[in-house]
Design an enzyme around this catalytic site. Structure first.
Site, PDB file in Angstrom:
ATOM      1  NE  ARG A 134     -14.588  -9.945  -5.069  1.00 44.34           N
ATOM      2  CZ  ARG A 134     -13.682 -10.282  -5.994  1.00 44.34           C
ATOM      3  NH1 ARG A 134     -13.785  -9.822  -7.219  1.00 44.34           N
ATOM      4  NH2 ARG A 134     -12.682 -11.111  -5.708  1.00 44.34           N
ATOM      5  CG  HIS A 192     -14.505 -15.504  -8.343  1.00 44.17           C
ATOM      6  ND1 HIS A 192     -13.460 -15.151  -7.509  1.00 44.17           N
ATOM      7  CD2 HIS A 192     -14.734 -14.404  -9.133  1.00 44.17           C
ATOM      8  CE1 HIS A 192     -13.084 -13.915  -7.785  1.00 44.17           C
ATOM      9  NE2 HIS A 192     -13.842 -13.437  -8.752  1.00 44.17           N
ATOM     10  CD  GLN A 226     -17.553 -11.207  -7.749  1.00 51.36           C
ATOM     11  OE1 GLN A 226     -16.458 -10.892  -8.167  1.00 51.36           O
ATOM     12  NE2 GLN A 226     -18.517 -10.329  -7.546  1.00 51.36           N
ATOM     13  CG  ASP A 255     -18.947 -14.221 -15.529  1.00 43.53           C
ATOM     14  OD1 ASP A 255     -18.321 -13.172 -15.745  1.00 43.53           O
ATOM     15  OD2 ASP A 255     -18.379 -15.316 -15.296  1.00 43.53           O
ATOM     16  CB  CYS A 273     -18.378 -11.234 -11.040  1.00 37.99           C
ATOM     17  SG  CYS A 273     -18.164 -11.975 -12.663  1.00 37.99           S
ATOM     18  NE  ARG A 320      -8.423 -13.711 -10.404  1.00 41.93           N
ATOM     19  CZ  ARG A 320      -9.305 -12.793 -10.791  1.00 41.93           C
ATOM     20  NH1 ARG A 320      -9.131 -12.134 -11.918  1.00 41.93           N
ATOM     21  NH2 ARG A 320     -10.366 -12.529 -10.063  1.00 41.93           N
TER      22      ARG A 320
END
Ligand code: CP
Ligand code: NVA
Length: 331
Positions: free
Chosen positions: A317, A135, A138, A231, A272, A108
């Site tokens: 997730r 991402h 996700q 988001d 998310c 990440r």
């Protein structure tokens, strides 16, 4: 033909076919079911994974760690600033070192080019745990959550409100167009996704039966949507100075009751996470003191409503990351 993802990297859904994504969703649903029934999926003893985090995380880190533990694997967590990466050692050298010790590496951080370089040199599967651009883990959680709640993926109308030119907007547009959903970015035009990516997603949509729409109009954009997604307006790694402009430009695209009422009757709200929906966070309080807004990208009313499925997404997730590791490590 049987799907085999052994040895593959997981860097963006652009690299995967509709069928491969479908396969990962099936695998995730299966391991979720097994976990609920207490059936172990632990054929990975003796394997080890490294988690590199150059940005902070709750969900992604915990998902990788819990999934790895469930699978019987060892985990090393490299936190921001605790390793030599980038300061004393290049990405290519780091990749070649970690690739000698670990069976898979999660990254990440910042540019997509970094995770790509890591993947080029590691010799073991590399999983993108979020970059500025994408991402992908996700996305699998989100698709699984949509399927669980709406009973289908193909034909679903998803509207994304907010900063649509960053990791979440880009990734959702790719995921939807690959899987036959109708994706709308409903935001101020400065925050529309990159034109080249839109063009590429239009190609995916032609094949899948989905579509891509960009609009600044909230009323028509969110009308009869099945999924309303948002988001944070300022992402990790961006400077504090951008808050003022974001609030000015993105406030009209806040997800509130009016937006949800304009969507389909059984519409779900997705995010998310983490989300700024009240004053219970340090940044939330700072923004309130400076700009007077108590809720940002989503109101507390919507976040806490029965339409909100954000914690199902968060749980998924873990199941979907487990599926990605199983598929790419091979059983
Ligand atoms: N959604 C998500 O990636 O959360 P974290 O930043 O907590 O990992
Ligand atoms: N766009 C957000 C996503 C967090 C999961 C960020 O990059 O900070």
């Amino acid at each position: 033909m049987a799907i085999n993802l052994k040895g593959r990297n997981f860097l963006t859904l652009k690299d995967f076919t509709h069928e491969e994504i479908e396969y990962l969703l099936e695998l995730a649903a299966d391991v979720k079911d097994k976990k609920k029934k207490g059936v172990p999926v632990n054929k990975y003893q003796g394997r080890n994974i490294a988690l590199i985090f150059e940005k902070t995380s709750t969900r992604t880190r915990c998902s990788f760690e819990v999934a790895a533990n469930d699978m019987g694997m060892g985990v090393t967590y490299l936190e921001p600033l605790s390793s030599q990466i980038g300061k004393k050692e290049s990405i290519a050298d780091t990749a070649r070192v970690l690739g000698r010790m670990y069976d898979g590496i999660e990254y990440r951080g910042f540019g997509q080019d970094i995770v790509e370089e890591l993947a080029r040199y590691a010799g073991v599967p590399v999983w993108n745990g979020l970059t500025n651009e994408y991402h992908p883990t996700q996305m699998l959680a989100d698709l699984l959550t949509i399927r669980e709640h709406l009973g289908r993926i193909k034909g679903v109308k998803m509207v994304y409100m907010g900063d649509a030119r960053y990791n979440m907007g880009n990734s959702l547009m790719v995921a939807c167009s690959k899987m036959g959903l109708h994706f709308t970015a409903c935001t101020s035009k400065e925050y529309f996704p990159d034109a080249k990516l839109v063009e590429q997603c239009n190609e995916y949509a032609k094949e899948s039966g989905g579509s891509v729409t960009l609009t600044e109009d909230v009323q028509s954009g969110t009308k009869d949507a099945d999924v309303i997604y948002t988001d944070v307006w300022v992402s990790m790694g961006e400077p504090d100075e951008v808050w003022e402009e974001r609030i000015k430009k993105l406030s009209p695209y806040q997800v509130n009751k009016k937006v949800m009422d304009n969507a389909a009757k059984d519409a779900i709200f997705m995010h998310c996470l983490p989300a700024f929906h009240n004053l219970e966070t340090k940044i939330g309080k700072e923004v309130y003191e400076k700009f007077g807004m108590k809720e940002l990208e989503v109101t507390d009313e919507v976040f806490e409503s029965g339409q909100s499925v954000v914690f199902d997404e968060a749980e998924n997730r873990m199941h979907t990351i487990k599926a990605v590791m199983m598929a790419t490590l091979g059983v």
